[in-house]
Motif scaffolding. Structure first.
Motif, PDB file in Angstrom:
ATOM      1  N   LEU A   1      19.610 -87.764   7.583  1.00 21.92           N
ATOM      2  CA  LEU A   1      18.591 -87.949   6.562  1.00 21.92           C
ATOM      3  C   LEU A   1      18.781 -89.255   5.794  1.00 21.92           C
ATOM      4  CD1 LEU A   1      18.472 -84.320   5.084  1.00 21.92           C
ATOM      5  CD2 LEU A   1      16.892 -85.353   6.724  1.00 21.92           C
ATOM      6  N   SER A   2      19.887 -89.958   6.079  1.00 21.09           N
ATOM      7  CA  SER A   2      20.233 -91.192   5.347  1.00 21.09           C
ATOM      8  C   SER A   2      20.229 -90.943   3.848  1.00 21.09           C
ATOM      9  CB  SER A   2      19.254 -92.330   5.696  1.00 21.09           C
ATOM     10  OG  SER A   2      19.406 -92.734   7.025  1.00 21.09           O
ATOM     11  N   GLN A   3      20.998 -89.934   3.429  1.00 22.44           N
ATOM     12  CA  GLN A   3      21.099 -89.655   2.005  1.00 22.44           C
ATOM     13  C   GLN A   3      22.470 -89.083   1.671  1.00 22.44           C
ATOM     14  OE1 GLN A   3      17.924 -86.814   1.146  1.00 22.44           O
ATOM     15  NE2 GLN A   3      19.307 -85.095   1.346  1.00 22.44           N
ATOM     16  N   VAL A   4      22.851 -89.257   0.406  1.00 27.17           N
ATOM     17  CA  VAL A   4      24.124 -88.760  -0.113  1.00 27.17           C
ATOM     18  C   VAL A   4      23.826 -87.893  -1.324  1.00 27.17           C
ATOM     19  CG1 VAL A   4      26.324 -89.414  -1.166  1.00 27.17           C
ATOM     20  CG2 VAL A   4      25.385 -90.786   0.706  1.00 27.17           C
ATOM     21  N   SER A   5      24.528 -86.771  -1.428  1.00 26.68           N
ATOM     22  CA  SER A   5      24.333 -85.913  -2.592  1.00 26.68           C
ATOM     23  C   SER A   5      25.679 -85.573  -3.223  1.00 26.68           C
ATOM     24  CB  SER A   5      23.598 -84.624  -2.217  1.00 26.68           C
ATOM     25  OG  SER A   5      24.350 -83.860  -1.301  1.00 26.68           O
ATOM     26  N   LEU A   6      25.687 -85.544  -4.540  1.00 20.47           N
ATOM     27  CA  LEU A   6      26.869 -85.155  -5.316  1.00 20.47           C
ATOM     28  C   LEU A   6      26.488 -83.951  -6.160  1.00 20.47           C
ATOM     29  CD1 LEU A   6      29.700 -85.537  -6.576  1.00 20.47           C
ATOM     30  CD2 LEU A   6      28.631 -87.118  -8.217  1.00 20.47           C
ATOM     31  N   LYS A   7      27.193 -82.845  -5.946  1.00 21.48           N
ATOM     32  CA  LYS A   7      26.923 -81.631  -6.719  1.00 21.48           C
ATOM     33  C   LYS A   7      28.067 -81.386  -7.684  1.00 21.48           C
ATOM     34  CE  LYS A   7      24.686 -77.201  -6.164  1.00 21.48           C
ATOM     35  NZ  LYS A   7      23.986 -76.332  -5.190  1.00 21.48           N
ATOM     36  N   LEU A   8      27.738 -81.348  -8.957  1.00 20.15           N
ATOM     37  CA  LEU A   8      28.717 -81.077 -10.003  1.00 20.15           C
ATOM     38  C   LEU A   8      28.540 -79.634 -10.447  1.00 20.15           C
ATOM     39  CD1 LEU A   8      28.400 -84.325 -12.181  1.00 20.15           C
ATOM     40  CD2 LEU A   8      29.933 -83.883 -10.261  1.00 20.15           C
ATOM     41  N   TRP A   9      29.479 -78.800 -10.020  1.00 16.77           N
ATOM     42  CA  TRP A   9      29.430 -77.378 -10.380  1.00 16.77           C
ATOM     43  C   TRP A   9      29.954 -77.179 -11.790  1.00 16.77           C
ATOM     44  CZ3 TRP A   9      27.337 -73.977  -6.897  1.00 16.77           C
ATOM     45  CH2 TRP A   9      27.248 -74.399  -5.565  1.00 16.77           C
ATOM     46  N   MET A  10      29.218 -76.488 -12.617  1.00 17.67           N
ATOM     47  CA  MET A  10      29.689 -76.184 -13.973  1.00 17.67           C
ATOM     48  C   MET A  10      30.017 -74.702 -14.081  1.00 17.67           C
ATOM     49  SD  MET A  10      27.308 -78.700 -16.310  1.00 17.67           S
ATOM     50  CE  MET A  10      25.762 -78.107 -15.630  1.00 17.67           C
ATOM     51  N   ILE A  11      30.820 -74.262 -13.108  1.00 16.85           N
ATOM     52  CA  ILE A  11      31.290 -72.880 -13.091  1.00 16.85           C
ATOM     53  C   ILE A  11      32.771 -72.894 -12.760  1.00 16.85           C
ATOM     54  CG2 ILE A  11      29.089 -71.810 -12.467  1.00 16.85           C
ATOM     55  CD1 ILE A  11      29.983 -71.822  -9.568  1.00 16.85           C
ATOM     56  N   SER A  12      33.445 -71.811 -13.086  1.00 20.45           N
ATOM     57  CA  SER A  12      34.875 -71.688 -12.864  1.00 20.45           C
ATOM     58  C   SER A  12      35.218 -71.821 -11.390  1.00 20.45           C
ATOM     59  CB  SER A  12      35.360 -70.328 -13.388  1.00 20.45           C
ATOM     60  OG  SER A  12      36.667 -70.032 -12.934  1.00 20.45           O
ATOM     61  N   MET A  13      36.442 -72.237 -11.105  1.00 20.62           N
ATOM     62  CA  MET A  13      36.914 -72.287  -9.727  1.00 20.62           C
ATOM     63  C   MET A  13      36.764 -70.931  -9.061  1.00 20.62           C
ATOM     64  SD  MET A  13      38.111 -75.302  -8.756  1.00 20.62           S
ATOM     65  CE  MET A  13      39.433 -75.097  -7.583  1.00 20.62           C
ATOM     66  N   LEU A  14      37.009 -69.864  -9.834  1.00 16.68           N
ATOM     67  CA  LEU A  14      36.911 -68.510  -9.304  1.00 16.68           C
ATOM     68  C   LEU A  14      36.148 -67.634 -10.303  1.00 16.68           C
ATOM     69  CD1 LEU A  14      40.594 -68.123  -8.050  1.00 16.68           C
ATOM     70  CD2 LEU A  14      38.578 -68.486  -6.621  1.00 16.68           C
ATOM     71  N   PRO A  15      34.827 -67.714 -10.312  1.00 10.26           N
ATOM     72  CA  PRO A  15      34.029 -66.912 -11.240  1.00 10.26           C
ATOM     73  C   PRO A  15      34.267 -65.422 -11.017  1.00 10.26           C
ATOM     74  CG  PRO A  15      32.684 -68.576 -10.139  1.00 10.26           C
ATOM     75  CD  PRO A  15      33.992 -68.550  -9.441  1.00 10.26           C
ATOM     76  N   GLU A  16      34.234 -64.658 -12.081  1.00 11.28           N
ATOM     77  CA  GLU A  16      34.508 -63.225 -12.001  1.00 11.28           C
ATOM     78  C   GLU A  16      33.536 -62.520 -11.053  1.00 11.28           C
ATOM     79  OE1 GLU A  16      36.689 -60.004 -12.389  1.00 11.28           O
ATOM     80  OE2 GLU A  16      37.168 -61.938 -13.331  1.00 11.28           O
ATOM     81  N   GLU A  17      32.246 -62.908 -11.126  1.00  9.52           N
ATOM     82  CA  GLU A  17      31.272 -62.244 -10.258  1.00  9.52           C
ATOM     83  C   GLU A  17      31.541 -62.553  -8.783  1.00  9.52           C
ATOM     84  OE1 GLU A  17      29.223 -66.000 -11.939  1.00  9.52           O
ATOM     85  OE2 GLU A  17      30.635 -64.441 -12.584  1.00  9.52           O
ATOM     86  N   CYS A  18      32.113 -63.745  -8.503  1.00 18.37           N
ATOM     87  CA  CYS A  18      32.475 -64.096  -7.133  1.00 18.37           C
ATOM     88  C   CYS A  18      33.630 -63.217  -6.648  1.00 18.37           C
ATOM     89  CB  CYS A  18      32.854 -65.564  -7.056  1.00 18.37           C
ATOM     90  SG  CYS A  18      33.567 -66.071  -5.477  1.00 18.37           S
ATOM     91  N   LEU A  19      34.644 -63.052  -7.489  1.00 18.70           N
ATOM     92  CA  LEU A  19      35.791 -62.208  -7.120  1.00 18.70           C
ATOM     93  C   LEU A  19      35.353 -60.772  -6.879  1.00 18.70           C
ATOM     94  CD1 LEU A  19      38.500 -63.575  -9.597  1.00 18.70           C
ATOM     95  CD2 LEU A  19      38.195 -64.130  -7.172  1.00 18.70           C
ATOM     96  N   GLU A  20      34.437 -60.286  -7.699  1.00 19.36           N
ATOM     97  CA  GLU A  20      33.941 -58.921  -7.519  1.00 19.36           C
ATOM     98  C   GLU A  20      33.195 -58.792  -6.200  1.00 19.36           C
ATOM     99  OE1 GLU A  20      34.578 -56.239  -9.307  1.00 19.36           O
ATOM    100  OE2 GLU A  20      35.909 -57.490 -10.536  1.00 19.36           O
ATOM    101  N   ALA A  21      32.435 -59.831  -5.842  1.00 18.99           N
ATOM    102  CA  ALA A  21      31.708 -59.801  -4.577  1.00 18.99           C
ATOM    103  C   ALA A  21      32.678 -59.777  -3.388  1.00 18.99           C
ATOM    104  CB  ALA A  21      30.779 -61.015  -4.473  1.00 18.99           C
TER     105      ALA A  21
END
Length: 413
Positions: free
Chosen positions: A253-273
């Protein structure tokens, strides 16, 4: 490739027949106000607008060709929208806020080229940066007993925005796009990376595609330069214990993207999942394994390069962990070599049940151990290693596939 190979960058080209009258006077005035506030005694403050913009690299003279005019940098930074749209018809500027949206509403706020503003880079940046940094959930700090709202995170967001602009390729079709959600900021620009990911994350030599635009931003205190900008972003995110920023190059696609996550390394809802997917087996994972599984859950998939940015381990060691997780049935793999991508196995409990119900024979175990060591196996390799006949190999391979221990490419589950 030829454009990107030039040490001069892409933004120094003179746009013949365009002069100071084709730049927006109000934009230049706003820039000069910021510049003079930062450098009140600078000799450039006494120059005319044309002389001032020339000092910035926005106007250039080519004595050999006997021409003088606005450069690409000058037009993009200060130009009137009508001329920018004419000269750079393939480029769009787009900010979208996607918070509290539903199927009937694609965004909660948007700022794009719509004819209501002079769509140059200066105006785009200073309108959007306020939208990006508003409501950022970062605790304020006290400095000399005074509240300091301009945190490392705010500085990192400005750095990411400037980096997006100075590395964009405005000569190809694409969108300078920013998407803000409740837990992330994503910056996308047209063009491919000029240096490798490892060098970018370590802050090695930065090769700006638009060095004159970079200089214009740096003179008003924006943009680190010299390759130090990305480590500054990483430091700010580490301070908050947020997920490591995700930098991705999409060559097709000739493009670059940078995603800045503003969530914990290990969010509680992720661990529960993850606990619900892996049940009691979740407690057997170590911290590195949990981080990899959480990343696969949050980002949809992972690869070796992504994990290298998140933990202090060699690529070889990470490959070992990934293979182990595939062997346990927690991850499924697709692709070959450096193109391997690992995704979460949401059918883990079913797979484990099937595996437990199907014990391995001694010969099948030999095949599995060979794959663990070498990554794959074929008929000839099995004949050489174990002296099994061709028909026996086919039977063994088919049996392991039926027992969900390998796929038809001889990759282990």
């Amino acid at each position: 490739m030829i454009r990107d190979a030039s040490e001069e960058g892409n933004d120094g080209v003179i746009l013949e027949d365009y002069n100071i009258k084709d730049l927006d006077e109000d934009t230049i005035k706003k820039y000069r106000n910021r510049f003079s506030s930062r450098e009140p005694d600078h000799p450039w403050n006494d120059l005319s607008n044309e002389e001032f913009v020339e000092m910035l690299g926005g106007i250039k003279e080519d004595r050999r060709r006997k021409i003088k005019g606005v450069t690409v940098a000058g037009m993009l930074m200060f130009g009137k929208g009508i001329y920018i749209r004419d000269l750079f018809a393939n480029i769009n500027l787009d900010f979208r806020e996607e918070i509290n949206v539903d199927s009937n509403q694609r965004w909660s706020d948007r700022f794009t080229i719509d004819g209501t503003w002079e769509n140059n880079l200066y105006n785009f940046y200073f309108t959007v940066i306020n939208k990006l940094t508003s409501n950022v959930k970062v605790p304020f700090k006290l400095e000399n007993l005074e509240r300091k709202d301009d945190t490392l995170v705010h500085q990192a967001i400005r750095e990411a925005f400037v980096n997006q602009i100075i590395h964009a390729d405005f000569n190809i079709q694409g969108t300078l796009k920013i998407i803000k959600t409740k837990d992330s900021l994503e910056f996308t620009n047209p063009g491919n990376l000029k240096i490798d990911l490892e060098s970018i994350f370590k802050g090695r030599n930065s090769k700006s595609r638009n060095p004159r635009i970079q200089k214009m931003f740096s003179l008003i205190g924006l943009g680190e330069g010299a390759g130090s900008g990305f480590p500054k972003i990483l430091a700010a995110w580490n301070e908050q214990n947020w997920r490591t920023p995700e930098l991705k190059e999409e060559i097709n696609l000739s493009q670059v993207s940078l995603k800045l996550w503003m969530i914990s390394m290990l969010p509680e809802e992720c661990l529960e999942a993850l606990k619900s997917i892996f049940d009691k087996d979740f407690n057997s994972f170590n911290k590195d394994e949990v981080l990899i599984l959480a990343t696969a859950y949050l980002e949809g998939s992972v690869n070796n390069a992504r994990i290298q940015l998140m933990m202090d381990k060699h690529s070889y060691d990470i490959t070992g962990i990934l293979h182990y997780l595939v062997e346990k049935g927690t991850l499924v793999v697709d692709g070959y070599g450096k193109g391997k991508v690992y995704s979460l196995n949401y059918d883990y409990n079913l797979a484990v049940k099937r595996i437990n119900e199907m014990s391995l024979t001694e010969d099948e175990t030999k095949i599995i151990e060979y794959i663990k060591k070498y990554g794959s196996i074929n008929n000839q390799q099995s004949r050489d290693a174990f002296k099994f006949g061709k028909d026996k190999n086919v039977t063994l391979f088919n049996g392991l596939i039926k027992k969900y221990r390998v796929d038809n490419k001889k990759q282990m589950y």
